[in-house]
Write a protein that holds these residues in place. Structure first.
Motif, PDB file in Angstrom:
ATOM      1  N   CYS A   1       0.853  -1.187   0.000  1.00 26.83           N
ATOM      2  CA  CYS A   1       0.000   0.000   0.000  1.00 26.83           C
ATOM      3  C   CYS A   1       0.888   1.235   0.000  1.00 26.83           C
ATOM      4  N   GLU A   2       0.283   2.391  -0.133  1.00 30.98           N
ATOM      5  CA  GLU A   2       1.011   3.629   0.101  1.00 30.98           C
ATOM      6  C   GLU A   2       0.212   4.462   1.081  1.00 30.98           C
ATOM      7  N   ILE A   3       0.946   5.257   1.852  1.00 34.20           N
ATOM      8  CA  ILE A   3       0.337   6.104   2.874  1.00 34.20           C
ATOM      9  C   ILE A   3       0.911   7.505   2.713  1.00 34.20           C
ATOM     10  N   ASN A   4       0.049   8.500   2.777  1.00 34.44           N
ATOM     11  CA  ASN A   4       0.513   9.884   2.644  1.00 34.44           C
ATOM     12  C   ASN A   4       1.500  10.247   3.749  1.00 34.44           C
ATOM     13  N   VAL A   5       2.597  10.862   3.318  1.00 37.20           N
ATOM     14  CA  VAL A   5       3.561  11.460   4.239  1.00 37.20           C
ATOM     15  C   VAL A   5       3.352  12.965   4.233  1.00 37.20           C
ATOM     16  N   SER A   6       3.092  13.512   3.039  1.00 32.76           N
ATOM     17  CA  SER A   6       2.817  14.933   2.881  1.00 32.76           C
ATOM     18  C   SER A   6       1.691  15.086   1.852  1.00 32.76           C
ATOM     19  N   PRO A   7       0.493  15.476   2.268  1.00 39.41           N
ATOM     20  CA  PRO A   7       0.113  15.798   3.646  1.00 39.41           C
ATOM     21  C   PRO A   7       0.112  14.547   4.525  1.00 39.41           C
ATOM     22  N   PRO A   8       0.408  14.716   5.797  1.00 38.81           N
ATOM     23  CA  PRO A   8       0.559  13.556   6.681  1.00 38.81           C
ATOM     24  C   PRO A   8      -0.759  12.849   6.985  1.00 38.81           C
ATOM     25  N   ASN A   9      -0.655  11.546   7.210  1.00 39.12           N
ATOM     26  CA  ASN A   9      -1.815  10.741   7.581  1.00 39.12           C
ATOM     27  C   ASN A   9      -1.396   9.806   8.724  1.00 39.12           C
ATOM     28  N   PRO A  10      -1.209  10.364   9.930  1.00 42.25           N
ATOM     29  CA  PRO A  10      -0.707   9.556  11.049  1.00 42.25           C
ATOM     30  C   PRO A  10      -1.647   8.422  11.460  1.00 42.25           C
ATOM     31  N   VAL A  11      -2.953   8.592  11.282  1.00 42.32           N
ATOM     32  CA  VAL A  11      -3.900   7.529  11.640  1.00 42.32           C
ATOM     33  C   VAL A  11      -3.653   6.304  10.762  1.00 42.32           C
ATOM     34  N   SER A  12      -3.477   6.528   9.461  1.00 41.68           N
ATOM     35  CA  SER A  12      -3.214   5.419   8.552  1.00 41.68           C
ATOM     36  C   SER A  12      -1.869   4.769   8.841  1.00 41.68           C
ATOM     37  N   HIS A  13      -0.857   5.566   9.146  1.00 47.53           N
ATOM     38  CA  HIS A  13       0.458   5.008   9.487  1.00 47.53           C
ATOM     39  C   HIS A  13       0.351   4.085  10.696  1.00 47.53           C
ATOM     40  N   ALA A  14      -0.337   4.527  11.735  1.00 45.77           N
ATOM     41  CA  ALA A  14      -0.480   3.716  12.951  1.00 45.77           C
ATOM     42  C   ALA A  14      -1.292   2.452  12.667  1.00 45.77           C
ATOM     43  N   PHE A  15      -2.374   2.597  11.908  1.00 40.41           N
ATOM     44  CA  PHE A  15      -3.216   1.450  11.564  1.00 40.41           C
ATOM     45  C   PHE A  15      -2.396   0.392  10.828  1.00 40.41           C
ATOM     46  N   HIS A  16      -1.671   0.804   9.793  1.00 40.02           N
ATOM     47  CA  HIS A  16      -0.906  -0.147   8.986  1.00 40.02           C
ATOM     48  C   HIS A  16       0.267  -0.743   9.764  1.00 40.02           C
TER      49      HIS A  16
ATOM     50  N   GLY B   1       0.228  -1.538  12.769  1.00 39.38           N
ATOM     51  CA  GLY B   1      -0.378  -2.598  13.567  1.00 39.38           C
ATOM     52  C   GLY B   1      -0.540  -3.912  12.808  1.00 39.38           C
ATOM     53  N   PHE B   2      -0.514  -3.845  11.485  1.00 37.61           N
ATOM     54  CA  PHE B   2      -0.598  -5.046  10.651  1.00 37.61           C
ATOM     55  C   PHE B   2       0.763  -5.429  10.072  1.00 37.61           C
ATOM     56  N   GLY B   3       1.823  -4.820  10.591  1.00 36.99           N
ATOM     57  CA  GLY B   3       3.164  -5.202  10.193  1.00 36.99           C
ATOM     58  C   GLY B   3       3.694  -4.542   8.935  1.00 36.99           C
ATOM     59  N   PHE B   4       3.048  -3.472   8.478  1.00 32.73           N
ATOM     60  CA  PHE B   4       3.541  -2.761   7.297  1.00 32.73           C
ATOM     61  C   PHE B   4       4.785  -1.958   7.652  1.00 32.73           C
ATOM     62  N   ASN B   5       5.749  -1.963   6.728  1.00 32.45           N
ATOM     63  CA  ASN B   5       6.990  -1.207   6.879  1.00 32.45           C
ATOM     64  C   ASN B   5       7.285  -0.474   5.587  1.00 32.45           C
ATOM     65  N   GLU B   6       7.915   0.687   5.714  1.00 31.08           N
ATOM     66  CA  GLU B   6       8.263   1.481   4.536  1.00 31.08           C
ATOM     67  C   GLU B   6       9.376   0.811   3.732  1.00 31.08           C
ATOM     68  N   VAL B   7       9.173   0.780   2.399  1.00 28.63           N
ATOM     69  CA  VAL B   7      10.175   0.232   1.484  1.00 28.63           C
ATOM     70  C   VAL B   7      10.590   1.257   0.433  1.00 28.63           C
ATOM     71  N   GLY B   8      10.018   2.464   0.486  1.00 28.99           N
ATOM     72  CA  GLY B   8      10.364   3.520  -0.458  1.00 28.99           C
ATOM     73  C   GLY B   8       9.423   4.695  -0.307  1.00 28.99           C
ATOM     74  N   ARG B   9       9.733   5.750  -1.066  1.00 29.68           N
ATOM     75  CA  ARG B   9       8.884   6.950  -1.086  1.00 29.68           C
ATOM     76  C   ARG B   9       8.706   7.408  -2.518  1.00 29.68           C
ATOM     77  N   SER B  10       7.594   8.112  -2.748  1.00 28.82           N
ATOM     78  CA  SER B  10       7.232   8.483  -4.113  1.00 28.82           C
ATOM     79  C   SER B  10       7.987   9.683  -4.651  1.00 28.82           C
ATOM     80  N   ALA B  11       8.410  10.581  -3.794  1.00 27.51           N
ATOM     81  CA  ALA B  11       9.021  11.827  -4.276  1.00 27.51           C
ATOM     82  C   ALA B  11       9.915  12.389  -3.189  1.00 27.51           C
ATOM     83  N   GLU B  12      10.659  13.387  -3.564  1.00 27.14           N
ATOM     84  CA  GLU B  12      11.531  14.051  -2.600  1.00 27.14           C
ATOM     85  C   GLU B  12      10.708  14.912  -1.648  1.00 27.14           C
ATOM     86  N   ALA B  13      11.232  15.135  -0.485  1.00 26.24           N
ATOM     87  CA  ALA B  13      10.576  16.014   0.480  1.00 26.24           C
ATOM     88  C   ALA B  13      10.364  17.377  -0.171  1.00 26.24           C
ATOM     89  N   GLY B  14       9.259  18.004   0.142  1.00 25.66           N
ATOM     90  CA  GLY B  14       8.937  19.310  -0.426  1.00 25.66           C
ATOM     91  C   GLY B  14       7.969  19.211  -1.600  1.00 25.66           C
TER      92      GLY B  14
END
Length: 162
Positions: free
Chosen positions: A120-135, A137-150
């Motif tokens: 799956c993907e989860i928004n970093v910017s704009p942030p989505n902390p609820v989705s990050h915490a939810f995922h 809890g199911f063992g999801f870990n970051e393996v990459g990002r879509s774009a550079e910060a900013g």
């Protein structure tokens, strides 16, 4: 009592209403698009209470014709997976276990079909902390990002093994 069942065309208008409340976190869809996504989906189920759809989960396998850029990121890196396009729960039912029930059902489906990787993907910017915490809890870990910060929208690409 919560029922999880296959989504039906008669559910699409309700799915659109629920999705509209979270468009900034997912994306806007219309009736033609939800019908197309449903055709591409390997798993499209709804959560129902008292005959009312209160949430949905839409998932594609790596073999899907789905045209999303984030999906394609996973196709380029993983051989066999299920990709969570979107999970949206009606705000009145948020944090009541509906999302967890849908994910539990998805994990059971994945196991019976011998898929071991969920993406799956989860928004970093704009942030989505609820989705990050939810995922998390199911063992999801970051393996990459879509774009550079900013960038106007940055997503975290996440994977969980089931």
């Amino acid at each position: 009592m919560l029922l999880i069942r296959q989504a039906q065309a008669t559910d699409f208008s309700r799915i659109l209403d629920i999705n509209a409340t979270e468009e900034e976190k997912t994306s806007r869809i219309d009736l033609a698009r939800i019908a197309q996504l449903d055709r591409w989906a390997d798993y499209h189920r709804v959560a129902v209470v008292d005959d009312e759809v209160i949430g949905f989960l839409l998932v594609m396998s790596e073999a899907s014709d789905y045209d999303g850029d984030n999906f394609r990121w996973f196709v380029e890196r993983y051989n066999r997976f299920l990709y969570v396009d979107r999970i949206v729960i009606n705000r009145t039912a948020a944090r009541s276990g509906v999302g967890s029930a849908l994910y539990g059902d998805l994990i059971q489906f994945a196991a019976t079909q011998r898929w071991s990787t969920l993406c799956c993907e989860i928004n970093v910017s704009p942030p989505n902390p609820v989705s990050h915490a939810f995922h998390a809890g199911f063992g999801f870990n970051e393996v990459g990002r879509s774009a550079e910060a900013g960038a106007p929208k940055v997503v975290s690409y996440q994977v969980a093994e089931v």
